[in-house]
Design a protein around this motif. Structure first.
Motif, PDB file in Angstrom:
ATOM      1  N   GLU A  10      43.006 -48.870  61.401  1.00 52.53           N
ATOM      2  CA  GLU A  10      42.380 -47.493  61.397  1.00 52.53           C
ATOM      3  C   GLU A  10      41.261 -47.845  60.822  1.00 52.53           C
ATOM      4  O   GLU A  10      41.131 -48.140  59.063  1.00 52.53           O
ATOM      5  N   THR A  11      40.142 -46.793  60.708  1.00 52.62           N
ATOM      6  CA  THR A  11      39.183 -46.460  59.866  1.00 52.62           C
ATOM      7  C   THR A  11      38.708 -45.024  59.735  1.00 52.62           C
ATOM      8  O   THR A  11      38.995 -44.714  61.191  1.00 52.62           O
ATOM      9  N   SER A  12      38.116 -45.062  58.968  1.00 57.39           N
ATOM     10  CA  SER A  12      37.381 -43.521  59.050  1.00 57.39           C
ATOM     11  C   SER A  12      36.069 -42.930  57.773  1.00 57.39           C
ATOM     12  O   SER A  12      36.551 -44.270  57.027  1.00 57.39           O
ATOM     13  N   ARG A  13      35.395 -42.319  58.257  1.00 56.93           N
ATOM     14  CA  ARG A  13      33.960 -42.257  57.248  1.00 56.93           C
ATOM     15  C   ARG A  13      33.685 -41.062  57.514  1.00 56.93           C
ATOM     16  O   ARG A  13      33.841 -40.364  58.648  1.00 56.93           O
ATOM     17  N   ILE A  14      32.957 -40.261  55.978  1.00 58.97           N
ATOM     18  CA  ILE A  14      32.942 -39.361  55.703  1.00 58.97           C
ATOM     19  C   ILE A  14      31.613 -39.214  55.662  1.00 58.97           C
ATOM     20  O   ILE A  14      30.423 -39.960  54.375  1.00 58.97           O
ATOM     21  N   CYS A  15      30.932 -38.728  56.626  1.00 56.88           N
ATOM     22  CA  CYS A  15      28.916 -38.689  56.084  1.00 56.88           C
ATOM     23  C   CYS A  15      28.256 -37.599  56.531  1.00 56.88           C
ATOM     24  O   CYS A  15      29.313 -36.186  56.428  1.00 56.88           O
ATOM     25  N   THR A  16      27.152 -37.008  56.688  1.00 60.19           N
ATOM     26  CA  THR A  16      26.335 -36.122  56.852  1.00 60.19           C
ATOM     27  C   THR A  16      26.087 -36.392  58.815  1.00 60.19           C
ATOM     28  O   THR A  16      26.154 -37.056  59.072  1.00 60.19           O
ATOM     29  N   LEU A  17      25.671 -34.928  59.061  1.00 63.31           N
ATOM     30  CA  LEU A  17      25.293 -34.848  60.032  1.00 63.31           C
ATOM     31  C   LEU A  17      24.013 -35.383  60.021  1.00 63.31           C
ATOM     32  O   LEU A  17      23.629 -36.965  61.184  1.00 63.31           O
ATOM     33  N   GLY A  18      22.351 -36.125  59.310  1.00 63.38           N
ATOM     34  CA  GLY A  18      22.062 -36.741  59.935  1.00 63.38           C
ATOM     35  C   GLY A  18      22.665 -37.965  59.325  1.00 63.38           C
ATOM     36  O   GLY A  18      21.613 -39.302  59.976  1.00 63.38           O
ATOM     37  N   GLU A  19      23.489 -38.779  58.592  1.00 63.25           N
ATOM     38  CA  GLU A  19      23.769 -39.956  58.368  1.00 63.25           C
ATOM     39  C   GLU A  19      24.929 -40.247  59.620  1.00 63.25           C
ATOM     40  O   GLU A  19      24.615 -41.360  60.571  1.00 63.25           O
ATOM     41  N   LEU A  20      25.558 -39.460  60.021  1.00 64.07           N
ATOM     42  CA  LEU A  20      26.164 -39.856  62.262  1.00 64.07           C
ATOM     43  C   LEU A  20      25.463 -40.102  62.921  1.00 64.07           C
ATOM     44  O   LEU A  20      25.825 -40.756  63.150  1.00 64.07           O
ATOM     45  N   ARG A  21      24.182 -39.246  62.930  1.00 70.13           N
ATOM     46  CA  ARG A  21      23.013 -39.978  64.255  1.00 70.13           C
ATOM     47  C   ARG A  21      23.078 -41.182  64.015  1.00 70.13           C
ATOM     48  O   ARG A  21      23.179 -42.253  65.004  1.00 70.13           O
ATOM     49  N   GLU A  22      23.524 -42.263  62.636  1.00 73.27           N
ATOM     50  CA  GLU A  22      23.202 -43.484  63.005  1.00 73.27           C
ATOM     51  C   GLU A  22      24.347 -44.422  62.768  1.00 73.27           C
ATOM     52  O   GLU A  22      24.163 -45.318  62.867  1.00 73.27           O
ATOM     53  N   GLU A  23      25.466 -43.576  62.822  1.00 67.57           N
ATOM     54  CA  GLU A  23      27.219 -44.434  62.963  1.00 67.57           C
ATOM     55  C   GLU A  23      26.931 -44.858  64.425  1.00 67.57           C
ATOM     56  O   GLU A  23      26.603 -44.817  64.981  1.00 67.57           O
ATOM     57  N   SER A  24      28.084 -46.025  63.963  1.00 64.77           N
ATOM     58  CA  SER A  24      28.082 -46.362  65.080  1.00 64.77           C
ATOM     59  C   SER A  24      29.829 -45.992  65.782  1.00 64.77           C
ATOM     60  O   SER A  24      30.383 -45.773  65.323  1.00 64.77           O
ATOM     61  N   ALA A  25      30.429 -45.357  67.287  1.00 63.50           N
ATOM     62  CA  ALA A  25      31.105 -44.902  67.358  1.00 63.50           C
ATOM     63  C   ALA A  25      31.658 -46.203  69.104  1.00 63.50           C
ATOM     64  O   ALA A  25      30.444 -46.501  69.820  1.00 63.50           O
ATOM     65  N   ASP A  26      33.183 -46.158  68.896  1.00 62.49           N
ATOM     66  CA  ASP A  26      33.211 -46.390  70.175  1.00 62.49           C
ATOM     67  C   ASP A  26      34.034 -45.373  71.264  1.00 62.49           C
ATOM     68  O   ASP A  26      34.634 -44.745  70.750  1.00 62.49           O
ATOM     69  N   MET A  27      35.233 -45.636  72.193  1.00 61.48           N
ATOM     70  CA  MET A  27      35.603 -44.761  72.535  1.00 61.48           C
ATOM     71  C   MET A  27      36.717 -44.762  71.693  1.00 61.48           C
ATOM     72  O   MET A  27      37.328 -43.826  72.549  1.00 61.48           O
ATOM     73  N   PHE A  28      37.121 -45.776  71.165  1.00 64.39           N
ATOM     74  CA  PHE A  28      38.569 -45.609  70.159  1.00 64.39           C
ATOM     75  C   PHE A  28      38.445 -43.821  68.620  1.00 64.39           C
ATOM     76  O   PHE A  28      38.919 -44.314  68.173  1.00 64.39           O
ATOM     77  N   THR A  29      37.246 -43.667  69.158  1.00 62.50           N
ATOM     78  CA  THR A  29      36.417 -42.894  67.847  1.00 62.50           C
ATOM     79  C   THR A  29      36.376 -41.616  68.048  1.00 62.50           C
ATOM     80  O   THR A  29      36.251 -41.082  69.671  1.00 62.50           O
ATOM     81  N   THR A  30      37.182 -41.099  67.290  1.00 66.14           N
ATOM     82  CA  THR A  30      37.415 -39.435  67.132  1.00 66.14           C
ATOM     83  C   THR A  30      36.680 -38.611  66.043  1.00 66.14           C
ATOM     84  O   THR A  30      36.552 -39.894  65.079  1.00 66.14           O
ATOM     85  N   VAL A  31      34.909 -37.541  66.187  1.00 69.93           N
ATOM     86  CA  VAL A  31      34.413 -37.274  65.463  1.00 69.93           C
ATOM     87  C   VAL A  31      34.766 -36.212  65.279  1.00 69.93           C
ATOM     88  O   VAL A  31      35.041 -35.056  66.284  1.00 69.93           O
ATOM     89  N   PHE A  32      34.466 -35.642  63.812  1.00 74.85           N
ATOM     90  CA  PHE A  32      33.867 -34.627  63.844  1.00 74.85           C
ATOM     91  C   PHE A  32      33.066 -33.863  62.939  1.00 74.85           C
ATOM     92  O   PHE A  32      32.268 -34.574  61.815  1.00 74.85           O
ATOM     93  N   ILE A  33      32.441 -32.723  63.335  1.00 75.63           N
ATOM     94  CA  ILE A  33      31.194 -31.870  63.166  1.00 75.63           C
ATOM     95  C   ILE A  33      32.004 -30.729  62.146  1.00 75.63           C
ATOM     96  O   ILE A  33      32.569 -29.812  62.712  1.00 75.63           O
ATOM     97  N   GLY A  34      31.754 -30.650  60.663  1.00 81.26           N
ATOM     98  CA  GLY A  34      31.676 -29.629  60.234  1.00 81.26           C
ATOM     99  C   GLY A  34      30.923 -28.103  60.251  1.00 81.26           C
ATOM    100  O   GLY A  34      29.969 -28.070  61.329  1.00 81.26           O
TER     101      GLY A  34
END
Lengths: 260, 260
Positions: free
Chosen positions: A214-238
């Protein structure tokens, strides 16, 4: 018994197919009622990953586990319906909740050919709330849940929903943000959201909720664009009000500003 | 210990306030991990209704139960934070999930004054998925969750979100559709939705999910306008594809039409 095409709802139903949600991962995230059904049923139908997550619940390996690969959900459901119709104690296992991007709906659709089988659906903790608890409280006010998978929904519809969710001021929870075949979908979604939302909107993601790694990260929407995600990732946009408090992502509901 | 204003994140934290979601009602809907926390903590903070729902978990009445009325959530949270800071094993109990229209966010906001207290949030089954399981699978595709309570959110914002959710093609789950002070809010919401959606859209509601007196009904959006709801009712509004199958409300995801 052959498929019954005659609808006879007055017929006594005593065959039950249980469709359950086991929560996001760990055994301790399962509700008491779902645990009871898993104990009671000898025939477990599900996606291989879920069987692996549940292996501690079947220590003496007494359960008959039937899996089909991803993409063969309809076959899995038909097999589970036939098993229940044959009088076997059967449970169809879904990850998270049984009805959120899961198989409760498909089972009900297919069950029209199995009218002597009653369908009992038991909910579970879905990734939206399980992931939220890890990040803090990102879904503290109105929110939308959107899957980025375009296998069953055309991408144009997904894009439209992203726009309406952002413009409506909803916090957004994204399921299936990427996969091997769709590596850039989270980036594409962020680009659409960035047409409406500020770059500094607080976002976050959780990978392998309640599971090993299990890993998690908090970032901005601008940064989220550059994050890597897979099918076991859940993403939250504030939303605009979302903030970081003690390293956690919080969308306030307004209690703290309420004047009594 | 007085309130600490100095942020010292390196300080060893060994005081924990647990914020847990107990699911919608019945004891069997609680996850294993939340049950463990309830067993372990001697000090239960919560809304009186939740204490009543949990009374079988405290048969010998050994728990110290502290409640505040609705409208006094901030006081309840402050008391729980003080209790944890004083070294007492403390849990703040939320109905449904801990972060969906619940107190996880407020606790994190207030916890800035209690930096020696760590906040651990444990999710629960929220009414959206628990109510959905009773009706069938109304949230089988993308959906929005909206509270109709305008105590903490201005009505104009709620109205805007209803419009965007309907226009975006989301299934909608409404929390707090009415109360004694807001008897006509569900009707008002339906009138807004009817500007965008057809009258024959399939809807449903569940009252007292998992509790004594659980009732539910499936109807059209036109009929929903005339239904009575209270603060223990959760309402579901379908999309164009939503249908009734064997008396259940189903929003298909598309598996059944998928060509393999």
């Amino acid at each position: 018994m052959p498929d019954m095409e005659i609808k006879d709802y007055n017929n006594k139903i005593n065959k039950i197919l249980y469709v359950v949600g086991i929560g996001p991962g760990k055994e301790s995230g399962i509700t008491g009622e779902v645990r009871e059904i898993l104990d009671m049923c000898d025939n477990w139908y599900g996606y291989p990953v879920y069987m692996d997550l549940l292996k501690d619940l079947d220590k003496n390996n007494s359960k008959n586990k039937i899996t089909t690969k991803m993409g063969y959900e309809k076959e899995r459901c038909e097999m589970a319906l036939r098993s229940a119709r044959d009088g076997k104690k059967t449970v169809l296992i879904c990850g998270g909740d049984a009805g959120v991007y899961a198989l409760a709906g498909l089972i009900l659709e297919l069950s029209e050919k199995y009218l002597d089988v009653e369908i009992e659906i038991l909910p579970g903790v879905t990734a939206a709330t399980a992931g939220a608890a890890i990040l803090g409280a990102p879904l503290g006010n109105d929110f939308c849940v959107i899957s980025l998978s375009d296998i069953l929904t055309p991408w144009e519809k997904i894009e439209k929903r992203l726009r309406y969710a952002a413009a409506g001021g909803f916090a957004i929870c994204l399921y299936n943000p990427a996969s091997r075949k769709r590596p850039d979908y989270l980036k594409r979604a962020c680009d659409i959201l960035l047409e409406i939302l500020e770059r500094n909107i607080i976002c976050g993601w959780v990978r392998n909720i309640g599971r090993t790694g299990e890993t998690s990260r908090i970032c901005t929407l601008g940064e989220l664009r550059e994050e890597s995600a897979d099918m076991f990732t859940t993403v939250f946009i504030g939303v605009r009000e979302t903030k970081i408090i003690r390293g956690r992502m919080v969308t306030p509901r307004g209690y703290n500003n309420k004047i009594y």
